[in-house]
Design an enzyme around this catalytic site. Structure first.
Site, PDB file in Angstrom:
ATOM      1  N   ASP A 155      12.092   2.322   0.943  1.00 41.18           N
ATOM      2  CA  ASP A 155      11.004   3.290   0.785  1.00 41.18           C
ATOM      3  C   ASP A 155      11.386   4.659   1.330  1.00 41.18           C
ATOM      4  O   ASP A 155      12.383   4.802   2.040  1.00 41.18           O
ATOM      5  CB  ASP A 155       9.720   2.775   1.464  1.00 41.18           C
ATOM      6  CG  ASP A 155       9.990   2.064   2.786  1.00 41.18           C
ATOM      7  OD1 ASP A 155      11.044   2.317   3.402  1.00 41.18           O
ATOM      8  OD2 ASP A 155       9.145   1.242   3.200  1.00 41.18           O
ATOM      9  N   ASN A 213       0.227  -4.586   9.706  1.00 40.19           N
ATOM     10  CA  ASN A 213      -0.818  -4.942   8.733  1.00 40.19           C
ATOM     11  C   ASN A 213      -0.277  -5.853   7.631  1.00 40.19           C
ATOM     12  O   ASN A 213      -0.946  -6.090   6.632  1.00 40.19           O
ATOM     13  CB  ASN A 213      -1.421  -3.679   8.120  1.00 40.19           C
ATOM     14  CG  ASN A 213      -0.363  -2.806   7.456  1.00 40.19           C
ATOM     15  OD1 ASN A 213       0.794  -3.214   7.359  1.00 40.19           O
ATOM     16  ND2 ASN A 213      -0.747  -1.644   6.993  1.00 40.19           N
ATOM     17  N   HIS A 273       2.434  -5.256   5.816  1.00 43.16           N
ATOM     18  CA  HIS A 273       3.199  -4.622   4.728  1.00 43.16           C
ATOM     19  C   HIS A 273       4.676  -4.999   4.798  1.00 43.16           C
ATOM     20  O   HIS A 273       5.226  -5.235   5.870  1.00 43.16           O
ATOM     21  CB  HIS A 273       2.983  -3.097   4.674  1.00 43.16           C
ATOM     22  CG  HIS A 273       3.649  -2.277   5.730  1.00 43.16           C
ATOM     23  ND1 HIS A 273       3.163  -1.055   6.142  1.00 43.16           N
ATOM     24  CD2 HIS A 273       4.780  -2.473   6.450  1.00 43.16           C
ATOM     25  CE1 HIS A 273       3.974  -0.554   7.056  1.00 43.16           C
ATOM     26  NE2 HIS A 273       4.948  -1.390   7.264  1.00 43.16           N
ATOM     27  N   GLU A 310       1.282  -2.064   1.021  1.00 48.37           N
ATOM     28  CA  GLU A 310       0.180  -2.194   1.961  1.00 48.37           C
ATOM     29  C   GLU A 310      -0.760  -3.322   1.531  1.00 48.37           C
ATOM     30  O   GLU A 310      -0.668  -3.803   0.389  1.00 48.37           O
ATOM     31  CB  GLU A 310      -0.587  -0.863   2.009  1.00 48.37           C
ATOM     32  CG  GLU A 310       0.277   0.349   2.369  1.00 48.37           C
ATOM     33  CD  GLU A 310       0.656   0.413   3.854  1.00 48.37           C
ATOM     34  OE1 GLU A 310       0.778  -0.651   4.505  1.00 48.37           O
ATOM     35  OE2 GLU A 310       0.843   1.537   4.352  1.00 48.37           O
TER      36      GLU A 310
HETATM   37  C1  F6R Z   1      10.728   0.531   6.726  1.00 56.56           C
HETATM   38  C2  F6R Z   1       9.672  -0.259   6.096  1.00 56.56           C
HETATM   39  C3  F6R Z   1       8.558  -0.850   6.897  1.00 56.56           C
HETATM   40  C4  F6R Z   1       8.958  -1.353   8.289  1.00 56.56           C
HETATM   41  C5  F6R Z   1       7.733  -1.872   9.030  1.00 56.56           C
HETATM   42  C6  F6R Z   1       8.061  -2.275  10.461  1.00 56.56           C
HETATM   43  O1  F6R Z   1      11.655   0.988   5.769  1.00 56.56           O
HETATM   44  O2  F6R Z   1       9.674  -0.411   4.918  1.00 56.56           O
HETATM   45  O3  F6R Z   1       7.986  -1.904   6.157  1.00 56.56           O
HETATM   46  O4  F6R Z   1       9.907  -2.370   8.174  1.00 56.56           O
HETATM   47  O5  F6R Z   1       6.746  -0.888   9.083  1.00 56.56           O
HETATM   48  O6  F6R Z   1       8.388  -1.123  11.186  1.00 56.56           O
HETATM   49  P1  F6R Z   1       9.084  -1.243  12.618  1.00 56.56           P
HETATM   50  O7  F6R Z   1      10.387  -1.897  12.370  1.00 56.56           O
HETATM   51  O8  F6R Z   1       9.271   0.189  13.067  1.00 56.56           O
HETATM   52  O9  F6R Z   1       8.178  -2.035  13.469  1.00 56.56           O
END
Ligand code: F6R
Length: 257
Positions: free
Chosen positions: A79, A148, A150, A155
């Site tokens: 992303d 959440n 995702h 989401e």
């Molecule tokens: C990052 C992504 C997100 C993260 C998720 C966890 O490229 O796509 O899905 O993997 O938000 O974030 P952290 O690792 O910072 O807890």
């Protein structure tokens, strides 16, 4: 498999508990190194954020030691935020540059992320999906989980069949991103993300979740009904997925044991 990995029998996703995140980071990095050795043209799906940072550290160290080359590899990140200028330090491209790309021999033209300020974001998303397909799909996707549920920026409410597209960021996602942006008002409201179907099409998916802040979402990922309300529950559909959690992230899994 490694004796330091304790498998949770009967879990809805093959799940391994480790004493320290460093063990999981090493296991996933070793798997990527082994993949690169057997298939130097491998296509890797990459993630940003706190979760995968140690995997990149291990891969950079392996490269420095002469143990692995990415010269013929291709990467696609999950992303990218929209509405940030190219070169903005908060883009995922800059983050990847800092944590991984500039330390290894991956060709810049083979390191793909969606643009952060494209003229036509929908078209950019469509082309990103087509580029992954044109490379023959992802050999291995590294994944974190948002609090959440995702995966990527899919989401809650995201469809199981979703492909790469423009999405609005959920309030939990935006508030977690304040760490990187300093203030909520500066956190973008939109992003381009691979879809759930895109992620599940990867031939292998390796998911990591560390720390007490992930314990509730790890529990939900394994035990909630499989539904769009918690997109990470769709990981159960994958035939070669592994989830690695440290003791803190596994704290609510007594039922799953
Ligand atoms: C990052 C992504 C997100 C993260 C998720 C966890 O490229 O796509 O899905 O993997 O938000 O974030 P952290 O690792 O910072 O807890």
């Amino acid at each position: 498999m490694n004796a330091a990995l304790e498998r949770i029998e009967g879990a809805s996703i093959p799940t391994f508990v480790v004493d320290t995140r460093a063990i999981a980071e090493r296991v996933v990095a070793d798997e990527i190194v082994a993949l690169m050795r057997t298939r130097p043209t491998a296509v890797l799906g990459l993630a940003t954020g706190d979760t995968p940072i140690g995997v990149y550290r291990e891969l950079c160290a392996a490269h420095r030691a002469g143990g692995v080359s990415f010269a013929r590899a291709t990467t696609f990140n999950l992303d990218e935020y929209l509405d940030l200028d190219a070169g903005d330090g908060a883009t995922f491209r800059e983050w990847m540059q800092e944590q991984f790309f500039r330390h290894v021999d991956l060709a810049r033209e083979n390191a793909h992320l969606p643009e952060s300020k494209p003229a036509d974001p929908n078209l950019t998303a469509e082309r990103y999906e087509a580029a992954i397909t044109a490379q023959g799909g992802l050999d291995l996707q590294i994944l974190g989980i948002g609090r959440n549920g995702h995966i990527g920026f899919n989401e809650p409410g995201s469809s199981r069949d979703s492909c790469t597209r423009v999405v609005r960021l959920h309030e939990v996602t935006r508030s977690d991103a304040v760490r990187a942006f300093g203030a909520l008002a500066r956190v973008p409201t939109r992003a381009i993300t691979m879809g759930i179907a895109t992620i599940l099409d990867a031939r292998r998916v390796r998911v990591l979740a560390f720390g007490a802040r992930k314990k509730e979402i790890v529990r939900r990922t394994l035990l909630d009904p499989r539904s769009s309300a918690c997109p990470s529950t769709f990981l159960r559909d994958h035939g070669d997925v592994k989830l690695f959690v440290d003791r803190e992230a596994a704290a609510l899994l007594h039922h799953a044991r």
